[in-house]
Enzyme design. Structure first.
Site, short mmCIF file in Angstrom:
data_model
loop_
_atom_site.label_atom_id
_atom_site.label_comp_id
_atom_site.label_asym_id
_atom_site.label_seq_id
_atom_site.Cartn_x
_atom_site.Cartn_y
_atom_site.Cartn_z
CE1 TYR A 17 98.18 72.30 36.24
CE2 TYR A 17 99.32 73.37 38.06
CZ TYR A 17 98.17 73.15 37.34
OH TYR A 17 97.01 73.79 37.70
NE ARG A 43 83.16 60.90 35.98
CZ ARG A 43 84.44 60.58 35.94
NH1 ARG A 43 85.35 61.48 35.57
NH2 ARG A 43 84.84 59.36 36.28
#
Length: 275
Positions: free
Chosen positions: A193, A41
């Site tokens: 988060y 990637r």
């Protein structure tokens, strides 16, 4: 003979990381490294920038692996004598509909977003050259998480005397509390988060304080805004290139700058979250 300047962006095969590499390649007079955990990637991202006439270099970096981090450190020291710019963008956010149980999400999120950041910075900060610039990616959700904490926990994160060990112990305490289903009882906000990035905010402030006066290095964190990425979703108002504007600005603070340092920037606004 002086060695070339070098910039590294982590988690840069897509989104804000890729846009930050693009921006550096257009503005920075030095070598720019796109790093990615997945080499294929990463090479695809390099190829996409090549089509734009831009020529980044590539190094594989798995921020979850101390061996991979140290390999990168050794590479830049041997080849360039150190590092001039580091934009630490790598991180994760679980989608709202992700079926992963909360305790596992909390553990993985804090490990990736906080503890992996600790490992990256502890390895690379010592090899930053004079005038180095470091940017860590955070979020305004960290401010929401702070407000959701009990008052004594808020005071802890805001303390001027906080150390890295104290902070890491508190982040571990949050993870254990989440695993036991006692995070609310123990005074923590429920947003894993946000808590992970609150840790990044505090870590950035600690490291800026500890580095003050050393080699004129400046380290800041920033929230790029709600950006159209895999993480942000297609309804976000900002493009990746717009999201990259603030990390680029902080990464390229003029050589004679002494501030900002240790601060959180939400888009273009400096936020004194610890006051």
């Amino acid at each position: 003979m002086s060695l070339p300047k070098i910039a590294i962006v982590t988690g840069a095969n897509r989104g804000i990381g890729l846009a930050t590499v693009r921006g550096l390649l257009k503005k920075y007079e030095g070598k720019v490294y796109l790093t990615s955990r997945d080499e294929a990637r990463g090479q695809d991202a390099v190829a996409s920038l090549n089509k734009e006439g831009l020529k980044p270099a590539f190094q594989q970096l798995d921020t979850a692996s101390k061996t991979s981090i140290n390999n990168l450190k050794d590479y830049v020291v041997e080849k360039y004598g150190g590092l001039d710019i580091l934009v630490h963008n790598a991180g994760i956010l679980y989608k709202k509909d992700d079926p992963t149980p909360y305790p596992e999400r909390a553990k993985t999120t804090v490990q990736t977003n906080y503890f992996d950041t600790v490992n990256v910075l502890n390895a690379l900060l010592p090899v930053m050259k004079t005038g180095g610039r470091v940017v860590t990616l955070s979020t305004n959700i960290s401010l929401i998480a702070l407000q959701g904490c009990r008052d004594d926990i808020k005071s802890f994160f805001r303390s001027d005397d906080l150390t890295e060990k104290m902070l890491s112990d508190k982040m571990k305490e949050f993870v254990v509390s989440a695993e036991e289903g006692k995070h609310d009882e123990n005074g923590f906000d429920e947003h894993a988060y946000g808590m992970s990035k609150l840790g990044v905010n505090a870590l950035t402030r600690i490291m800026a304080r500890d580095l003050k006066g050393q080699r004129d290095i400046l380290i800041n964190c920033c929230c790029p805004g709600w950006v159209r990425t895999d993480m942000g979703g297609e309804n976000a108002p900002f493009s990746p290139d717009q999201g990259a504007q603030i990390p680029l600005k902080l990464a390229m603070l003029p050589a004679d700058s002494t501030e900002p340092n240790g601060e959180l920037h939400v888009r273009r606004k400096l936020v004194k979250w610890y006051e």
